[in-house]
Structure formats: C-alpha cells, structure tokens
Motif scaffolding. Structure first.
Motif, PDB file in Angstrom:
ATOM      1  N   SER A  44       0.836  -1.191   0.000  1.00  0.00           N
ATOM      2  CA  SER A  44       0.000   0.000   0.000  1.00  0.00           C
ATOM      3  C   SER A  44       0.873   1.244   0.000  1.00  0.00           C
ATOM      4  O   SER A  44       1.880   1.301   0.711  1.00  0.00           O
ATOM      5  CB  SER A  44      -0.909   0.018   1.237  1.00  0.00           C
ATOM      6  OG  SER A  44      -1.582   1.261   1.324  1.00  0.00           O
TER       7      SER A  44
ATOM      8  N   ALA B 256      -5.691   3.503  -2.711  1.00  0.00           N
ATOM      9  CA  ALA B 256      -5.327   2.499  -3.715  1.00  0.00           C
ATOM     10  C   ALA B 256      -5.478   1.100  -3.135  1.00  0.00           C
ATOM     11  O   ALA B 256      -5.144   0.842  -1.987  1.00  0.00           O
ATOM     12  CB  ALA B 256      -3.891   2.723  -4.174  1.00  0.00           C
TER      13      ALA B 256
ATOM     14  N   HIS C 214      -4.910  -1.391  -7.989  1.00  0.00           N
ATOM     15  CA  HIS C 214      -4.244  -0.113  -7.731  1.00  0.00           C
ATOM     16  C   HIS C 214      -3.641   0.495  -9.001  1.00  0.00           C
ATOM     17  O   HIS C 214      -3.109   1.604  -8.947  1.00  0.00           O
ATOM     18  CB  HIS C 214      -3.156  -0.274  -6.655  1.00  0.00           C
ATOM     19  CG  HIS C 214      -2.110  -1.303  -6.977  1.00  0.00           C
ATOM     20  ND1 HIS C 214      -1.838  -2.355  -6.134  1.00  0.00           N
ATOM     21  CD2 HIS C 214      -1.292  -1.458  -8.036  1.00  0.00           C
ATOM     22  CE1 HIS C 214      -0.871  -3.094  -6.662  1.00  0.00           C
ATOM     23  NE2 HIS C 214      -0.533  -2.569  -7.810  1.00  0.00           N
TER      24      HIS C 214
END
Length: 262
Positions: free
Chosen positions: A61, A89, A106
């Motif tokens: 992430s 995302a 993402h």
C-alpha cells in the motif's frame, strides 16, 4: 530470431524510414520530426494500456499500511477505515478477459488519471498549437507532397511493428510494473512536440535558405536517435530469462492473480 534482435529490427525499421525521408523529401527535418512524433504517440498509447495491465507493485500500500494478520485487527489508520477508504489504492487483481493479464486494482487509478489528463489538457493544447500555425500554412502543403505520404504510411507501419514486438516480449516474459511503463514526462514531451514544428514552419516560410543545414541536422537526429534506441534495447533485454521493460525498468516475473483486498 531472439527477442533482442527482433525488437532491434523494429527500432532500425523506424530509423530506416526516417533516413529515407532525409534523402527523398523537400523538408527532411520537418518530416523526421513528424515521424518521431508518431513513434512517441504510439509509445504513449502502449504505455497507457500497459499501465492498466501492469504487474502488481512490490509494496502492499502507498500509505504504508500492512495487511491485517489472519484473524487479527486491521493495521489501517482510522482515516483509511472511514469513508475515504474507497479513495485509497487497493491491492488484488481481477481478470477481465482470459487472453489478457489480470488488472491489478491499484493500477486503475493511474490509468484513469493519464487518460483524463490527456483528453482534457494535453490533446487540446497540442491540437490548438498545430491548427493555429502549422496546418493552414503553405509549408504544410509543401511538406505533404510526394513521397511524404508514402513515408508517413511506412513510418506508421514500422512504429506499429516496433511497439508490437515490445508488447509481445512483455507478454512472454512477464509484465512490467506501472511505475516502469507509465508515460510520466513523455506526456509533456508529446504536448510540446508541436513547438519545433511551429519553429520549422516559420523558418521555411519567412527565414533564410538553410536547406543544407537542416538536412545535416536531420541526418544527425536520425543517427543519434537510432543509436540511442538500439542501445536502450540492448541494455534492457539481456536475455529471455532476465527481467525487462521497454528500455527502462525490470518486469515482475511473478505476476499472479490475487483476490481484491487492502
């Protein structure tokens, strides 16, 4: 023929068409600039599509949140667990078509961002720059005389083959991450490409006679760009077992489908 030599063949094909423009057209540098602009345009289209189908990034992430342990609590911050979590995302992939690689969630956001920026900013500005000064000029009519249309058609074919070979190599050896193929500064370069065309249009219309100098410059541009592109291919594709991208960064060879998650 291995992947390196086949992609190099595409690079030299583009350079060969540009070299033919130098010795056969009345405005060689103008024609060379247009041919390389076409190459850049196809490269941008390819990069945008590759961004959507790119391999998952290495980090989970961009916010630094770790995956929640099995049966444990999420490590997401309160901000990320609230309403705005939908704008963060995501990780994980979904498969749209069997013949295409899965779309990592993402990668959807940068793909949409690039498309919107292109449609509402870069393309309109470039269109205004071209239509305001270049297309209505007498220089454009001289540029479009024979054999320029045939050279442009050959250039489009060579460029398509070049980038098609790059995509084929990626499909067989693994797909690069979005950060390796995203257009980035190439978008700005594409938008500003009309500036040298504008300058050359003005030079041919009102400037001094510098045809010999422009032909020499066109020759140097073709030679320099072909050498640069061929060297980039050579350093980016050492062999079929190595990671590669389109002359920039390594691909992710472990592109596996995942279930959508944070």
């Amino acid at each position: 023929m291995n992947k390196l030599s086949s992609i190099s063949l595409g690079v030299f094909a583009v350079g060969l068409v540009a070299a033919a423009a130098v010795v056969t057209t009345t405005l060689p540098l103008y024609t060379v600039v247009v041919l390389f602009w076409i190459d850049l345009t196809v490269s941008l289209v390819r990069r945008v599509c590759q961004t959507l189908f790119a391999a998952p990034r290495e980090t989970v992430s961009p916010t630094g949140a770790d995956p929640a342990p099995e049966g444990g609590n999420s490590t997401l911050s309160p901000y990320e667990q609230g309403l705005f979590r939908f704008f963060s995302a995501k990780v994980g992939s979904i498969s749209l078509v069997d013949r295409l690689p899965p779309v990592t969630l993402h990668n959807v956001r940068p793909f949409v961002n690039v498309v919107l920026i292109s449609l509402f900013f870069f393309i309109p500005i470039s269109a205004v720059g071209l239509s305001w000064k270049i297309l209505p000029s007498a220089v454009f009519d001289e540029f479009w005389s024979w054999p320029t249309p045939a050279l442009i058609a050959a250039g489009v074919l060579a460029v398509t083959v070049k980038h098609g070979l790059i995509v084929r190599h990626h499909t067989r050896s693994g797909w690069p991450t979005a950060g390796a193929v995203a257009p980035q500064w190439h978008l700005g370069l594409w938008m500003l490409y009309w500036v040298p065309l504008w300058f050359l249009t003005s030079l041919h219309a009102t400037g001094p006679e510098v045809g010999t100098l422009l032909t020499l410059i066109a020759s140097l541009v073709v030679i320099g760009r072909t050498i640069r592109d061929s060297r980039s291919v050579g350093t980016a594709i050492p062999d079929s077992s190595e990671d590669t991208t389109d002359s920039e960064s390594p691909v992710n060879p472990n592109y596996q489908m995942q279930s959508p998650s944070r």
